[in-house]
Scaffold this motif. Structure first.
Motif, PDB file in Angstrom:
ATOM      1  N   LEU A 105      21.762 -15.660  19.015  1.00  0.00           N
ATOM      2  CA  LEU A 105      20.634 -14.734  19.005  1.00  0.00           C
ATOM      3  C   LEU A 105      19.651 -15.045  20.132  1.00  0.00           C
ATOM      4  O   LEU A 105      19.090 -14.122  20.750  1.00  0.00           O
ATOM      5  CB  LEU A 105      19.917 -14.802  17.650  1.00  0.00           C
ATOM      6  CG  LEU A 105      20.684 -14.236  16.450  1.00  0.00           C
ATOM      7  CD1 LEU A 105      19.944 -14.562  15.157  1.00  0.00           C
ATOM      8  CD2 LEU A 105      20.874 -12.728  16.592  1.00  0.00           C
ATOM      9  N   ALA A 106      19.418 -16.325  20.408  1.00  0.00           N
ATOM     10  CA  ALA A 106      18.482 -16.699  21.463  1.00  0.00           C
ATOM     11  C   ALA A 106      18.967 -16.261  22.834  1.00  0.00           C
ATOM     12  O   ALA A 106      18.167 -15.943  23.723  1.00  0.00           O
ATOM     13  CB  ALA A 106      18.255 -18.212  21.445  1.00  0.00           C
ATOM     14  N   ASN A 107      20.279 -16.255  23.046  1.00  0.00           N
ATOM     15  CA  ASN A 107      20.835 -15.890  24.348  1.00  0.00           C
ATOM     16  C   ASN A 107      21.135 -14.397  24.455  1.00  0.00           C
ATOM     17  O   ASN A 107      21.514 -13.920  25.526  1.00  0.00           O
ATOM     18  CB  ASN A 107      22.117 -16.679  24.605  1.00  0.00           C
ATOM     19  CG  ASN A 107      21.830 -18.167  24.796  1.00  0.00           C
ATOM     20  OD1 ASN A 107      20.804 -18.531  25.362  1.00  0.00           O
ATOM     21  ND2 ASN A 107      22.729 -19.020  24.327  1.00  0.00           N
ATOM     22  N   ALA A 108      20.987 -13.657  23.347  1.00  0.00           N
ATOM     23  CA  ALA A 108      21.291 -12.226  23.352  1.00  0.00           C
ATOM     24  C   ALA A 108      20.127 -11.432  23.928  1.00  0.00           C
ATOM     25  O   ALA A 108      18.971 -11.845  23.846  1.00  0.00           O
ATOM     26  CB  ALA A 108      21.591 -11.751  21.933  1.00  0.00           C
ATOM     27  N   PRO A 109      20.404 -10.295  24.504  1.00  0.00           N
ATOM     28  CA  PRO A 109      19.313  -9.428  24.971  1.00  0.00           C
ATOM     29  C   PRO A 109      18.420  -9.016  23.796  1.00  0.00           C
ATOM     30  O   PRO A 109      18.915  -8.665  22.723  1.00  0.00           O
ATOM     31  CB  PRO A 109      20.058  -8.221  25.559  1.00  0.00           C
ATOM     32  CG  PRO A 109      21.441  -8.702  25.842  1.00  0.00           C
ATOM     33  CD  PRO A 109      21.741  -9.746  24.807  1.00  0.00           C
ATOM     34  N   SER A 110      17.130  -9.067  23.995  1.00  0.00           N
ATOM     35  CA  SER A 110      16.134  -8.707  22.979  1.00  0.00           C
ATOM     36  C   SER A 110      16.242  -9.568  21.735  1.00  0.00           C
ATOM     37  O   SER A 110      15.727  -9.205  20.675  1.00  0.00           O
ATOM     38  CB  SER A 110      16.274  -7.222  22.588  1.00  0.00           C
ATOM     39  OG  SER A 110      16.131  -6.392  23.710  1.00  0.00           O
ATOM     40  N   LEU A 111      16.932 -10.703  21.824  1.00  0.00           N
ATOM     41  CA  LEU A 111      17.033 -11.675  20.724  1.00  0.00           C
ATOM     42  C   LEU A 111      17.676 -11.053  19.487  1.00  0.00           C
ATOM     43  O   LEU A 111      17.389 -11.467  18.361  1.00  0.00           O
ATOM     44  CB  LEU A 111      15.647 -12.230  20.357  1.00  0.00           C
ATOM     45  CG  LEU A 111      14.851 -12.872  21.490  1.00  0.00           C
ATOM     46  CD1 LEU A 111      13.533 -13.397  20.964  1.00  0.00           C
ATOM     47  CD2 LEU A 111      15.632 -13.976  22.159  1.00  0.00           C
ATOM     48  N   ALA A 112      18.576 -10.075  19.662  1.00  0.00           N
ATOM     49  CA  ALA A 112      19.238  -9.409  18.542  1.00  0.00           C
ATOM     50  C   ALA A 112      20.724  -9.279  18.850  1.00  0.00           C
ATOM     51  O   ALA A 112      21.139  -9.093  20.009  1.00  0.00           O
ATOM     52  CB  ALA A 112      18.625  -8.039  18.279  1.00  0.00           C
ATOM     53  N   ALA A 113      21.560  -9.369  17.812  1.00  0.00           N
ATOM     54  CA  ALA A 113      23.006  -9.253  17.982  1.00  0.00           C
ATOM     55  C   ALA A 113      23.599  -8.621  16.731  1.00  0.00           C
ATOM     56  O   ALA A 113      23.057  -8.773  15.626  1.00  0.00           O
ATOM     57  CB  ALA A 113      23.630 -10.622  18.245  1.00  0.00           C
ATOM     58  N   ASP A 114      24.743  -7.913  16.913  1.00  0.00           N
ATOM     59  CA  ASP A 114      25.408  -7.344  15.744  1.00  0.00           C
ATOM     60  C   ASP A 114      26.263  -8.403  15.071  1.00  0.00           C
ATOM     61  O   ASP A 114      26.458  -9.505  15.572  1.00  0.00           O
ATOM     62  CB  ASP A 114      26.238  -6.126  16.137  1.00  0.00           C
ATOM     63  CG  ASP A 114      27.280  -6.455  17.218  1.00  0.00           C
ATOM     64  OD1 ASP A 114      27.688  -7.645  17.331  1.00  0.00           O
ATOM     65  OD2 ASP A 114      27.682  -5.540  17.950  1.00  0.00           O
ATOM     66  N   LYS A 115      26.771  -8.076  13.896  1.00  0.00           N
ATOM     67  CA  LYS A 115      27.517  -9.048  13.109  1.00  0.00           C
ATOM     68  C   LYS A 115      28.800  -9.474  13.817  1.00  0.00           C
ATOM     69  O   LYS A 115      29.197 -10.646  13.727  1.00  0.00           O
ATOM     70  CB  LYS A 115      27.822  -8.452  11.729  1.00  0.00           C
ATOM     71  CG  LYS A 115      26.588  -8.309  10.853  1.00  0.00           C
ATOM     72  CD  LYS A 115      26.942  -7.918   9.442  1.00  0.00           C
ATOM     73  CE  LYS A 115      27.321  -6.458   9.364  1.00  0.00           C
ATOM     74  NZ  LYS A 115      27.519  -6.016   7.953  1.00  0.00           N
TER      75      LYS A 115
END
Length: 920
Positions: free
Chosen positions: A847-857
């Motif tokens: 999550l920290a490395n994902a864009p906008s701090l959000a990721a799908d399952k």
């Protein structure tokens, strides 16, 4: 404190009256009081004057044992709640070996704590008669005792029913007697009188037992006449009268008859009529009493005589003659407050000079506000008025009066006193050269032969103008003062001179000698000046708690517009700065500067130093002030790239401030070696002269230079010593500096520690700014700050921190992820190590490395379990369990998550959040 099985009998002053009242009636009320005393620690008996509260309370107290098991504190009708509660502490202390410091009991909480501590060793009943229960302080005092008292009972009488909830059910409001009860009581008190007389007395008394007892006295009118005459005489005194004096005023009246009259109430060792308004005494009775009092000659007798004469409109010349004969002795005995109360506000020209002298000695704002310029034009009165103006914070007006008297021919001593006052007033307005000129003219051509107080004042203000004699030692003057038995004002001036030179031990020694030699108490102006000098020295010696206590003792006597108000407030601010209590500090400092400007140049200079230190802490540009020499302002300017200037000074503090300015200038130029050498020299000088506060400042700069140079082992040692010294001083501000340098000595600024320190702007602003800058937030930085942070980044001591979701106003508390240490930190600085929970950590890392701090399952499952394909039926349950465990670890309330949020397709990190990775 251990409990005594057999309490020591109280002194006579705090015992039950003997014999107690013969009869009070009110059987139901007595039973209620007994039950209330068994129910709770505090019981209140309220009602108007003359309703029988004291009689009922003393009877109940006597029935519960009396003697050593009862302690009685009686307040005068005009006593404030503060005075009564202080007397309670003294009474309780009299039962043991404790001797409380009265100057430490000015604070309300201190009196409550002392009462509870001393009462824990007392098994009996404490009766407080006449407490001003209508005052807020009395209500707060009773509420605290009701909440915390354990093992003792207190019965209080007062005119108002307390409003706090804890008094409900423990307060009895005593009303007037009904007519049947009043007639029965009249019959008991006057059995020889007829029923008609009992009925008449009951009607006239209107339900007040005190008035009923007066109307039903046994004996003939002829026998009662001397008692009535004495009561009128005592009422005319306007103050409690010791029983020894009462017996001298009326030797033919028996003590028991007088006490049984029901008209007297005890107040300590003295008595006063319970009725506040009685007819004036006959002139013949008053004249006989005055002759007796004047012949007695004691302080108490003289004050009673003054009170009687002050309330006799036709005798101002007799009052003036008595004051001219004995007034000075009363003032020297420390009775200025009692003399002022005895004189009242008598508008007679014959006593206005004595009213002025009392006001000058007292110096509190309430008294000073009631004085006016004397109608007489004697030099003595003009000088007293000038001193009064100076005490009221009007140095310009005081100087004009004093300078007109400094050149007075034929009255050399008065002219010298006026010169000293004119110099003090000139210095208060900032005209130090004018102060030196006034004293130079008074000293004349032979300074070594000048009077002592002139030489002491001349040396004091020579320090401010840098005159050659300022460098001469002051020890000879100290020895001469002691031999000459100089007045308190001269001792205070010498102590202030020692303080100005930075010779703190010598200043304290002078103040200690003054305290031992001066019998007067804290009501005198000079003794309050001495307390404030001691408060300032206490801050520099690293004892801010004592400084605050001393300032609070002076507070009731130094309200605006007193000249002491700025000094007291400045001492409190200095103590708050050392401790780190900075909420609202800037606003209070600005307000105090406005009130002090033009009234007290010395205090204004101290406030400028505080302002410079605060500005340095906040990292804002220097204030527009006239340029000064050394001190904190020089250090602050050096941090902005203005090299410090050298100057000659007799102030020991400059041996610390000047090398500190050199060190800050070097830090601004990134010259760590020069900064280290200068900071070490400053630290050694601070320790040499006993400047504890400056020693903390010097060690802070020393540690900053070590961090700049990357000397981690030495940094650990200096930060440990800084922390121990900060703890000894009770300084949270310097303790946080120590925490910051301690974490830097480990080679890396821990992001969790930085988060905690960043929120301490109202405690340690410099530390908070550094921590915020290290966390990636925009914050004001001076040149030395920027240089230090750049050096730490080069050393790899600072992480690369991304702050997301921060408010537009700048830094705000956040949680975060330390990707290097695999740690989650919370806004309060707590750390949750997830290095041993690989799956949970990989979810957060993804999550920290994902864009906008959000990721799908799908992304989270593939990253966390290293899967190539995502199958909801197989993976959603495992992901849900992992998320639930994560929330249990990092959320305040897992059922209402704010840090690990659920989205439509997966999960996201809640803002504000910081992501710390490796060093830049």
């Amino acid at each position: 404190m251990p409990r005594r099985s057999k309490p020591k009998p109280p002194p006579r002053r705090w015992r039950l009256p003997h014999p107690p009242p013969r009869f009070t009636g009110r059987a139901e009320e007595r039973a209620w009081l007994e039950a209330a005393l068994d129910r709770g620690p505090v019981t209140v008996l309220a009602g108007p004057a003359g309703i029988g509260k004291t009689a009922l309370a003393t009877v109940v107290a006597a029935e519960r044992g009396g003697g050593a098991s009862c302690l009685v504190v009686s307040a005068a009708a005009r006593d404030a709640a503060e005075t009564t509660t202080l007397e309670v502490v003294q009474a309780l202390a009299s039962l043991g070996e404790t001797d409380p410091r009265l100057d430490a009991l000015a604070d309300f909480d201190a009196r409550v704590d002392a009462t509870l501590a001393l009462a824990s060793a007392f098994d009996g009943l404490l009766l407080v008669d006449g407490l001003a229960t209508h005052q807020p302080e009395a209500e707060r005092w009773l509420e605290e005792l009701a909440r915390h008292a354990d093992g003792f009972k207190i019965l209080v009488t007062g005119r108002a029913s307390p409003r706090n909830p804890r008094a409900h059910g423990q307060t009895l409001v005593l009303g007037p007697l009904d007519q049947a009860a009043a007639r029965a009581l009249a019959a008991a008190w006057a059995p020889t009188q007829t029923p008609e007389a009992h009925l008449r007395a009951a009607r006239l008394a209107r339900g007040h037992p005190g008035e009923l007892q007066r109307l039903c006295r046994d004996g003939s009118a002829a026998q009662q006449a001397p008692v009535d005459a004495l009561l009128r005489l005592l009422a005319s005194a306007g103050q409690p009268v010791a029983f020894e004096l009462i017996e001298k005023l009326a030797p033919d009246i028996e003590r028991e008859d007088l006490l049984a009259s029901g008209e007297l109430r005890p107040v300590g060792d003295a008595f006063e009529p319970w009725r506040e308004s009685l007819p004036p005494p006959d002139d013949a009775d008053r004249d006989r009493a005055l002759r007796t009092l004047v012949l007695d000659g004691s302080v108490d007798a003289t004050l009673i005589a003054v009170g009687m004469l002050a309330r006799t409109a036709a005798a101002p010349e007799r009052l003036r003659a008595l004051l001219d004969e004995r007034g000075e002795a009363l003032l020297e005995a420390g009775c200025a407050a009692r003399l002022w109360a005895a004189l009242g506000e008598l508008p007679a020209a014959e006593v206005e000079s004595w009213q002025l002298r009392c006001a000058e000695r007292l110096g509190n704002a309430t008294v000073l506000a009631r004085t006016s310029e004397p109608t007489g034009h004697t030099p003595e009165d003009r000088l007293t008025w000038a001193r009064t103006l100076f005490a009221r914070g009007k140095p310009k007006e005081a100087r004009a009066f004093a300078e007109s008297l400094a050149e007075l021919a034929g009255q050399e001593e008065l002219a010298h006193q006026a010169a000293c006052l004119a110099a003090d007033a000139a210095a208060a307005t900032g005209d130090f050269d004018g102060a030196a000129r006034v004293l130079a003219r008074a000293v004349g051509a032979a300074p070594d032969d000048a009077p002592l107080h002139l030489r002491v004042h001349a040396r004091r203000w020579a320090l401010e103008v840098g005159a050659p004699e300022a460098a001469r030692p002051l020890g000879a003057l100290a020895r001469e003062i002691e031999r000459a038995e100089a007045p308190a004002e001269t001792w205070c001036t010498l102590a202030a001179a020692f303080e100005r030179r930075g010779e703190l031990d010598a200043a304290l020694e002078v103040l200690d000698r003054l305290e031992r030699r001066t019998p007067s108490g804290p009501e005198l102006f000079a003794s309050r000046v001495a307390m404030l000098i001691r408060a300032r020295v206490s801050v520099e010696r690293g004892d801010p708690e004592l400084a605050v206590e001393l300032a609070e003792v002076v507070a009731p006597y130094s309200r605006e517009p007193s000249a002491l108000a700025p000094q007291r407030a400045a001492a409190e601010l200095a103590a708050r700065w050392l401790v780190g209590e900075l909420t609202g500090f800037e606003a209070r400092l600005a307000l105090l500067r406005g009130r002090t400007d033009g009234r007290d140049a010395i205090t204004l200079a101290r406030l400028d130093t505080l302002e410079a230190q605060l500005s340095r802490g906040l990292g804002v540009p220097p204030p527009e002030r006239p340029p000064g020499g050394g001190g904190a302002a020089s250090v602050w300017r050096a941090r902005w790239g203005q090299p410090p200037g050298e100057r000659q000074s007799v102030d020991r503090r400059d041996a610390v401030w000047l090398p500190l300015a050199v060190a800050c200038d070097a830090l601004a130029r990134s010259d760590a070696l020069v900064a280290l050498e200068a900071a070490q020299r400053a630290t050694a000088e601070a320790d040499r002269w006993g400047f504890a506060e400056l020693g903390l400042e010097a060690r802070t700069i020393w540690a900053e230079a070590l961090a700049h140079a990357g000397e981690l082992r030495a940094l650990a040692e200096v930060s440990a010593e800084l922390g121990s010294r900060a703890e000894a001083c009770g300084s949270r501000r310097f303790a946080l500096h120590a925490d910051l340098f301690r974490t830097l000595s480990g080679g890396r600024m821990d992001p969790a520690t930085a988060e905690l320190l960043a929120g301490q702007l109202d405690v340690a602003p410099t530390v908070a700014r550094w921590a915020r800058a290290a966390s990636g937030s925009a914050t004001p930085l001076d040149r030395a700050d920027a240089s230090l942070l750049a050096s730490l980044r080069e050393q790899g001591a600072l992480s690369d921190v991304r702050s997301l979701g921060e408010s537009s106003e700048g830094w705000c508390p956040a949680w975060g992820l330390d990707l290097t240490e695999r740690v989650v930190w919370l806004p309060d600085g707590n750390r949750i190590a997830l290095g041993g929970r690989a799956v949970q950590w990989r979810i957060l890392e993804a999550l920290a490395n994902a864009p906008s701090l959000a990721a799908d399952k799908e992304s989270l499952v593939c990253d966390a379990w290293d899967e190539r394909e995502y199958h909801p039926g197989r993976h959603d349950g495992r992901l849900y369990v992992a998320i639930r465990k994560l929330r249990a670890a990092i959320e305040d309330d897992p059922s209402e998550p704010t840090r690990l949020l659920t989205t439509e397709t997966g999960y996201a990190l809640g803002a504000p959040v910081r992501i710390a990775s490796g060093a830049k």
